[in-house]
Design a protein around this motif. Structure first.
Motif, PDB file in Angstrom:
ATOM      1  N   ARG A 149       0.835  -1.211   0.000  1.00  0.00           N
ATOM      2  CA  ARG A 149       0.000   0.000   0.000  1.00  0.00           C
ATOM      3  C   ARG A 149       0.863   1.252   0.000  1.00  0.00           C
ATOM      4  NH1 ARG A 149      -4.404  -0.309   4.554  1.00  0.00           N
ATOM      5  NH2 ARG A 149      -5.156   1.499   3.419  1.00  0.00           N
ATOM      6  N   VAL A 150       1.871   1.283   0.845  1.00  0.00           N
ATOM      7  CA  VAL A 150       2.813   2.408   0.894  1.00  0.00           C
ATOM      8  C   VAL A 150       4.207   1.820   1.021  1.00  0.00           C
ATOM      9  CG1 VAL A 150       1.208   4.058   1.911  1.00  0.00           C
ATOM     10  CG2 VAL A 150       2.596   2.651   3.404  1.00  0.00           C
ATOM     11  N   SER A 151       5.183   2.569   0.560  1.00  0.00           N
ATOM     12  CA  SER A 151       6.550   2.076   0.686  1.00  0.00           C
ATOM     13  C   SER A 151       7.373   3.094   1.456  1.00  0.00           C
ATOM     14  CB  SER A 151       7.163   1.803  -0.693  1.00  0.00           C
ATOM     15  OG  SER A 151       7.208   2.986  -1.444  1.00  0.00           O
ATOM     16  N   LEU A 152       7.923   2.651   2.565  1.00  0.00           N
ATOM     17  CA  LEU A 152       8.822   3.467   3.369  1.00  0.00           C
ATOM     18  C   LEU A 152      10.176   2.777   3.379  1.00  0.00           C
ATOM     19  CD1 LEU A 152       6.622   4.264   6.516  1.00  0.00           C
ATOM     20  CD2 LEU A 152       6.980   5.685   4.510  1.00  0.00           C
ATOM     21  N   ASP A 153      11.225   3.574   3.312  1.00  0.00           N
ATOM     22  CA  ASP A 153      12.545   2.963   3.432  1.00  0.00           C
ATOM     23  C   ASP A 153      12.831   2.682   4.909  1.00  0.00           C
ATOM     24  OD1 ASP A 153      13.543   5.352   4.622  1.00  0.00           O
ATOM     25  OD2 ASP A 153      14.103   6.153   2.675  1.00  0.00           O
ATOM     26  N   ALA A 154      13.938   2.022   5.172  1.00  0.00           N
ATOM     27  CA  ALA A 154      14.259   1.614   6.545  1.00  0.00           C
ATOM     28  C   ALA A 154      14.403   2.814   7.479  1.00  0.00           C
ATOM     29  CB  ALA A 154      15.536   0.777   6.565  1.00  0.00           C
ATOM     30  N   ALA A 155      15.000   3.901   6.982  1.00  0.00           N
ATOM     31  CA  ALA A 155      15.177   5.091   7.815  1.00  0.00           C
ATOM     32  C   ALA A 155      13.832   5.726   8.152  1.00  0.00           C
ATOM     33  CB  ALA A 155      16.082   6.107   7.109  1.00  0.00           C
ATOM     34  N   GLN A 156      12.934   5.800   7.168  1.00  0.00           N
ATOM     35  CA  GLN A 156      11.610   6.368   7.422  1.00  0.00           C
ATOM     36  C   GLN A 156      10.832   5.490   8.405  1.00  0.00           C
ATOM     37  OE1 GLN A 156      10.365   6.508   3.311  1.00  0.00           O
ATOM     38  NE2 GLN A 156      10.412   8.760   3.313  1.00  0.00           N
ATOM     39  N   THR A 157      10.971   4.190   8.288  1.00  0.00           N
ATOM     40  CA  THR A 157      10.283   3.281   9.209  1.00  0.00           C
ATOM     41  C   THR A 157      10.785   3.490  10.628  1.00  0.00           C
ATOM     42  OG1 THR A 157       9.961   1.655   7.442  1.00  0.00           O
ATOM     43  CG2 THR A 157       9.779   0.859   9.710  1.00  0.00           C
ATOM     44  N   ALA A 158      12.084   3.585  10.807  1.00  0.00           N
ATOM     45  CA  ALA A 158      12.653   3.804  12.147  1.00  0.00           C
ATOM     46  C   ALA A 158      12.231   5.161  12.703  1.00  0.00           C
ATOM     47  CB  ALA A 158      14.177   3.700  12.099  1.00  0.00           C
ATOM     48  N   ARG A 159      12.273   6.189  11.865  1.00  0.00           N
ATOM     49  CA  ARG A 159      11.855   7.521  12.309  1.00  0.00           C
ATOM     50  C   ARG A 159      10.365   7.540  12.635  1.00  0.00           C
ATOM     51  NH1 ARG A 159      13.023  10.829   7.529  1.00  0.00           N
ATOM     52  NH2 ARG A 159      12.126  12.539   8.714  1.00  0.00           N
ATOM     53  N   GLY A 160       9.569   6.809  11.854  1.00  0.00           N
ATOM     54  CA  GLY A 160       8.127   6.716  12.113  1.00  0.00           C
ATOM     55  C   GLY A 160       7.824   6.056  13.443  1.00  0.00           C
ATOM     56  N   LYS A 161       8.589   5.037  13.776  1.00  0.00           N
ATOM     57  CA  LYS A 161       8.409   4.375  15.078  1.00  0.00           C
ATOM     58  C   LYS A 161       8.747   5.329  16.221  1.00  0.00           C
ATOM     59  CE  LYS A 161       9.248  -0.324  13.434  1.00  0.00           C
ATOM     60  NZ  LYS A 161      10.126  -1.495  13.478  1.00  0.00           N
ATOM     61  N   GLU A 162       9.826   6.079  16.072  1.00  0.00           N
ATOM     62  CA  GLU A 162      10.200   7.051  17.104  1.00  0.00           C
ATOM     63  C   GLU A 162       9.153   8.162  17.201  1.00  0.00           C
ATOM     64  OE1 GLU A 162      12.346   8.725  20.194  1.00  0.00           O
ATOM     65  OE2 GLU A 162      12.519   6.750  19.296  1.00  0.00           O
ATOM     66  N   PHE A 163       8.625   8.578  16.071  1.00  0.00           N
ATOM     67  CA  PHE A 163       7.563   9.584  16.045  1.00  0.00           C
ATOM     68  C   PHE A 163       6.349   9.064  16.824  1.00  0.00           C
ATOM     69  CE2 PHE A 163       3.878  11.699  14.210  1.00  0.00           C
ATOM     70  CZ  PHE A 163       4.293  13.024  14.113  1.00  0.00           C
ATOM     71  N   PHE A 164       5.996   7.812  16.590  1.00  0.00           N
ATOM     72  CA  PHE A 164       4.883   7.175  17.294  1.00  0.00           C
ATOM     73  C   PHE A 164       5.097   7.231  18.804  1.00  0.00           C
ATOM     74  CE2 PHE A 164       2.844   3.581  19.284  1.00  0.00           C
ATOM     75  CZ  PHE A 164       1.619   3.460  18.655  1.00  0.00           C
ATOM     76  N   VAL A 165       6.272   6.844  19.250  1.00  0.00           N
ATOM     77  CA  VAL A 165       6.579   6.805  20.684  1.00  0.00           C
ATOM     78  C   VAL A 165       6.530   8.207  21.292  1.00  0.00           C
ATOM     79  CG1 VAL A 165       8.411   6.323  22.364  1.00  0.00           C
ATOM     80  CG2 VAL A 165       7.931   4.685  20.545  1.00  0.00           C
ATOM     81  N   ARG A 166       7.173   9.147  20.635  1.00  0.00           N
ATOM     82  CA  ARG A 166       7.214  10.512  21.181  1.00  0.00           C
ATOM     83  C   ARG A 166       5.840  11.170  21.175  1.00  0.00           C
ATOM     84  NH1 ARG A 166      12.897  13.439  19.721  1.00  0.00           N
ATOM     85  NH2 ARG A 166      14.225  11.656  20.182  1.00  0.00           N
TER      86      ARG A 166
END
Length: 128
Positions: free
Chosen positions: A62-79
């Motif tokens: 459905r969407v494609s995120l690279d590894a860096a975007q995925t890691a940053r997205g997880k940190e965004f979620f937590v914060r």
């Protein structure tokens, strides 16, 4: 010798300790009145749900995120989650329930894809 006088010292100190005021407990972040989310917090929570879906098996194809975007997205979620618990004083369960209901909407056809572009802009603006 000290062992012999320790109970006696506690007996003498007891009345003084009883008269001392107890320290005021510090409230936990989730205590107190809860407030509604601001527009920015609501958008960040929606993006947190979008990043969680995109990082999981539901986002594949459905969407494609690279590894860096995925890691940053997880940190965004937590914060974002922690910020809402602290700022809006929402308990963890309420934040989780809200993310769950947003995720339900994002599962509809086209919703995740439409949300991802603005969410990536918000992710970049966050500095993560």
């Amino acid at each position: 010798m000290i062992k012999r006088f320790a109970p006696f010292a506690l007996l003498l100190a007891g009345p003084a300790l009883a008269q001392a005021p107890a320290p005021a407990p510090t409230p936990a972040p989730a205590e107190g009145p809860q407030r509604p989310l601001s527009l920015q917090e609501g958008a960040a929570l929606k993006c947190s749900a979008a990043f969680a879906i995109a990082a999981g098996p539901q986002g594949k194809g459905r969407v494609s995120l690279d590894a860096a975007q995925t890691a940053r997205g997880k940190e965004f979620f937590v914060r974002t989650s922690a910020g809402i618990m602290d700022g809006a004083r929402w308990p963890r369960e309420r934040v989780a329930a809200e993310i769950g209901s947003i995720a339900q909407v994002l599962q509809r056809p086209g919703e995740l894809e439409a949300a991802m572009s603005p969410c990536l802009l918000l992710l970049d603006a966050s500095g993560l």
